[in-house]
Design a protein around this motif. Structure first.
Motif, PDB file in Angstrom:
ATOM      1  N   LYS A  79       0.848  -1.191   0.000  1.00  0.00           N
ATOM      2  CA  LYS A  79       0.000   0.000   0.000  1.00  0.00           C
ATOM      3  C   LYS A  79       0.886   1.245   0.000  1.00  0.00           C
ATOM      4  O   LYS A  79       1.808   1.371   0.799  1.00  0.00           O
ATOM      5  CB  LYS A  79      -0.896   0.003   1.231  1.00  0.00           C
ATOM      6  N   PRO A  80       0.610   2.187  -0.913  1.00  0.00           N
ATOM      7  CA  PRO A  80       1.433   3.398  -0.966  1.00  0.00           C
ATOM      8  C   PRO A  80       1.254   4.268   0.277  1.00  0.00           C
ATOM      9  O   PRO A  80       0.165   4.331   0.855  1.00  0.00           O
ATOM     10  CB  PRO A  80       0.937   4.128  -2.211  1.00  0.00           C
ATOM     11  N   ASP A  81       2.336   4.918   0.675  1.00  0.00           N
ATOM     12  CA  ASP A  81       2.332   5.829   1.812  1.00  0.00           C
ATOM     13  C   ASP A  81       2.124   7.245   1.278  1.00  0.00           C
ATOM     14  O   ASP A  81       2.997   7.795   0.611  1.00  0.00           O
ATOM     15  CB  ASP A  81       3.672   5.717   2.547  1.00  0.00           C
ATOM     16  N   ARG A  82       0.984   7.826   1.572  1.00  0.00           N
ATOM     17  CA  ARG A  82       0.638   9.146   1.047  1.00  0.00           C
ATOM     18  C   ARG A  82       1.693  10.190   1.428  1.00  0.00           C
ATOM     19  O   ARG A  82       2.003  11.087   0.659  1.00  0.00           O
ATOM     20  CB  ARG A  82      -0.745   9.564   1.552  1.00  0.00           C
ATOM     21  N   ARG A  83       2.261  10.075   2.633  1.00  0.00           N
ATOM     22  CA  ARG A  83       3.287  11.049   3.060  1.00  0.00           C
ATOM     23  C   ARG A  83       4.531  10.965   2.183  1.00  0.00           C
ATOM     24  O   ARG A  83       5.142  11.983   1.877  1.00  0.00           O
ATOM     25  CB  ARG A  83       3.652  10.840   4.524  1.00  0.00           C
ATOM     26  N   GLN A  84       4.919   9.760   1.763  1.00  0.00           N
ATOM     27  CA  GLN A  84       6.066   9.613   0.863  1.00  0.00           C
ATOM     28  C   GLN A  84       5.790  10.281  -0.479  1.00  0.00           C
ATOM     29  O   GLN A  84       6.664  10.945  -1.035  1.00  0.00           O
ATOM     30  CB  GLN A  84       6.387   8.136   0.624  1.00  0.00           C
ATOM     31  N   PHE A  85       4.596  10.110  -0.996  1.00  0.00           N
ATOM     32  CA  PHE A  85       4.225  10.730  -2.263  1.00  0.00           C
ATOM     33  C   PHE A  85       4.175  12.250  -2.126  1.00  0.00           C
ATOM     34  O   PHE A  85       4.577  12.977  -3.033  1.00  0.00           O
ATOM     35  CB  PHE A  85       2.879  10.192  -2.753  1.00  0.00           C
ATOM     36  N   GLN A  86       3.684  12.723  -0.990  1.00  0.00           N
ATOM     37  CA  GLN A  86       3.642  14.165  -0.722  1.00  0.00           C
ATOM     38  C   GLN A  86       5.059  14.739  -0.754  1.00  0.00           C
ATOM     39  O   GLN A  86       5.305  15.764  -1.378  1.00  0.00           O
ATOM     40  CB  GLN A  86       3.008  14.413   0.650  1.00  0.00           C
ATOM     41  N   GLU A  87       5.975  14.075  -0.103  1.00  0.00           N
ATOM     42  CA  GLU A  87       7.361  14.530  -0.073  1.00  0.00           C
ATOM     43  C   GLU A  87       7.994  14.481  -1.467  1.00  0.00           C
ATOM     44  O   GLU A  87       8.712  15.396  -1.865  1.00  0.00           O
ATOM     45  CB  GLU A  87       8.176  13.683   0.922  1.00  0.00           C
ATOM     46  N   LEU A  88       7.730  13.436  -2.208  1.00  0.00           N
ATOM     47  CA  LEU A  88       8.249  13.328  -3.567  1.00  0.00           C
ATOM     48  C   LEU A  88       7.717  14.481  -4.428  1.00  0.00           C
ATOM     49  O   LEU A  88       8.473  15.104  -5.183  1.00  0.00           O
ATOM     50  CB  LEU A  88       7.862  11.980  -4.186  1.00  0.00           C
ATOM     51  N   ALA A  89       6.446  14.795  -4.314  1.00  0.00           N
ATOM     52  CA  ALA A  89       5.863  15.904  -5.075  1.00  0.00           C
ATOM     53  C   ALA A  89       6.523  17.225  -4.704  1.00  0.00           C
ATOM     54  O   ALA A  89       6.877  18.019  -5.581  1.00  0.00           O
ATOM     55  CB  ALA A  89       4.349  15.975  -4.831  1.00  0.00           C
ATOM     56  N   ARG A  90       6.733  17.448  -3.424  1.00  0.00           N
ATOM     57  CA  ARG A  90       7.374  18.700  -2.991  1.00  0.00           C
ATOM     58  C   ARG A  90       8.803  18.795  -3.515  1.00  0.00           C
ATOM     59  O   ARG A  90       9.227  19.857  -3.962  1.00  0.00           O
ATOM     60  CB  ARG A  90       7.337  18.818  -1.477  1.00  0.00           C
ATOM     61  N   ARG A  91       9.533  17.690  -3.489  1.00  0.00           N
ATOM     62  CA  ARG A  91      10.910  17.699  -4.022  1.00  0.00           C
ATOM     63  C   ARG A  91      10.917  17.988  -5.512  1.00  0.00           C
ATOM     64  O   ARG A  91      11.754  18.746  -6.001  1.00  0.00           O
ATOM     65  CB  ARG A  91      11.613  16.364  -3.744  1.00  0.00           C
ATOM     66  N   ARG A  92       9.989  17.392  -6.249  1.00  0.00           N
ATOM     67  CA  ARG A  92       9.925  17.630  -7.697  1.00  0.00           C
ATOM     68  C   ARG A  92       9.592  19.091  -7.996  1.00  0.00           C
ATOM     69  O   ARG A  92      10.158  19.688  -8.907  1.00  0.00           O
ATOM     70  CB  ARG A  92       8.901  16.708  -8.348  1.00  0.00           C
ATOM     71  N   ILE A  93       8.674  19.659  -7.244  1.00  0.00           N
ATOM     72  CA  ILE A  93       8.300  21.057  -7.451  1.00  0.00           C
ATOM     73  C   ILE A  93       9.475  21.970  -7.114  1.00  0.00           C
ATOM     74  O   ILE A  93       9.799  22.894  -7.864  1.00  0.00           O
ATOM     75  CB  ILE A  93       7.054  21.435  -6.609  1.00  0.00           C
ATOM     76  N   GLN A  94      10.141  21.704  -6.009  1.00  0.00           N
ATOM     77  CA  GLN A  94      11.293  22.530  -5.623  1.00  0.00           C
ATOM     78  C   GLN A  94      12.401  22.428  -6.663  1.00  0.00           C
ATOM     79  O   GLN A  94      13.027  23.420  -7.007  1.00  0.00           O
ATOM     80  CB  GLN A  94      11.809  22.114  -4.251  1.00  0.00           C
ATOM     81  N   GLY A  95      12.631  21.220  -7.184  1.00  0.00           N
ATOM     82  CA  GLY A  95      13.639  21.030  -8.214  1.00  0.00           C
ATOM     83  C   GLY A  95      13.296  21.792  -9.484  1.00  0.00           C
ATOM     84  O   GLY A  95      14.157  22.400 -10.122  1.00  0.00           O
ATOM     85  N   ALA A  96      12.033  21.796  -9.857  1.00  0.00           N
ATOM     86  CA  ALA A  96      11.601  22.504 -11.064  1.00  0.00           C
ATOM     87  C   ALA A  96      11.712  24.009 -10.883  1.00  0.00           C
ATOM     88  O   ALA A  96      12.031  24.733 -11.816  1.00  0.00           O
ATOM     89  CB  ALA A  96      10.164  22.125 -11.408  1.00  0.00           C
ATOM     90  N   GLN A  97      11.492  24.499  -9.659  1.00  0.00           N
ATOM     91  CA  GLN A  97      11.582  25.936  -9.403  1.00  0.00           C
ATOM     92  C   GLN A  97      13.028  26.413  -9.455  1.00  0.00           C
ATOM     93  O   GLN A  97      13.275  27.558  -9.778  1.00  0.00           O
ATOM     94  CB  GLN A  97      10.950  26.264  -8.056  1.00  0.00           C
ATOM     95  N   ARG A  98      13.967  25.539  -9.128  1.00  0.00           N
ATOM     96  CA  ARG A  98      15.390  25.910  -9.168  1.00  0.00           C
ATOM     97  C   ARG A  98      15.907  26.013 -10.600  1.00  0.00           C
ATOM     98  O   ARG A  98      16.857  26.716 -10.851  1.00  0.00           O
ATOM     99  CB  ARG A  98      16.219  24.882  -8.408  1.00  0.00           C
ATOM    100  N   GLU A  99      15.279  25.276 -11.506  1.00  0.00           N
ATOM    101  CA  GLU A  99      15.770  25.248 -12.893  1.00  0.00           C
ATOM    102  C   GLU A  99      15.473  26.499 -13.640  1.00  0.00           C
ATOM    103  O   GLU A  99      14.837  27.339 -13.566  1.00  0.00           O
ATOM    104  CB  GLU A  99      15.170  24.062 -13.646  1.00  0.00           C
TER     105      GLU A  99
END
Length: 99
Positions: A79-99
């Motif tokens: 079963k997926p852990d929603r908190r892990q997905f939340q963190e992954l989404a935040r990291r992806r957004i932060q990475g995209a904002q740095r570019e």
């Protein structure tokens, strides 16, 4: 407006070819939070999913971003852990904002 991830997930899972879906929120300056989705599909394009969701959800509930399911994060049958997905989404957004 209240956006319930489960409602969006159900709409995604109702689409032919979608085998898994999980929706989390990301911070948004204008709206507070916005939905993003992770989906596992049988080769469906993101634009196809957006068009399909437009027929079943109000525009404000359609995820801003739809990303491929992170198989490295969730082993098959777990079963997926929603908190892990939340963190992954935040990291992806932060990475995209740095570019």
């Amino acid at each position: 407006e209240n956006v319930h991830p489960e409602e969006i997930e159900a709409a995604l899972l109702a689409q032919t070819g979608v085998t898994q879906a999980l929706v989390v929120s990301i911070p948004d300056d204008q709206y507070g939070d916005r939905p993003v989705a992770f989906v596992e599909t049988d080769d469906l394009a993101v634009e196809q999913l957006r068009l399909a969701l437009a027929g079943s959800l109000p525009k404000f509930k359609i995820p801003d971003l739809i990303w491929p399911w992170p198989t490295e994060l969730v082993p098959a049958g777990v079963k997926p852990d929603r908190r892990q997905f939340q963190e992954l989404a935040r990291r992806r957004i932060q990475g995209a904002q740095r570019e």
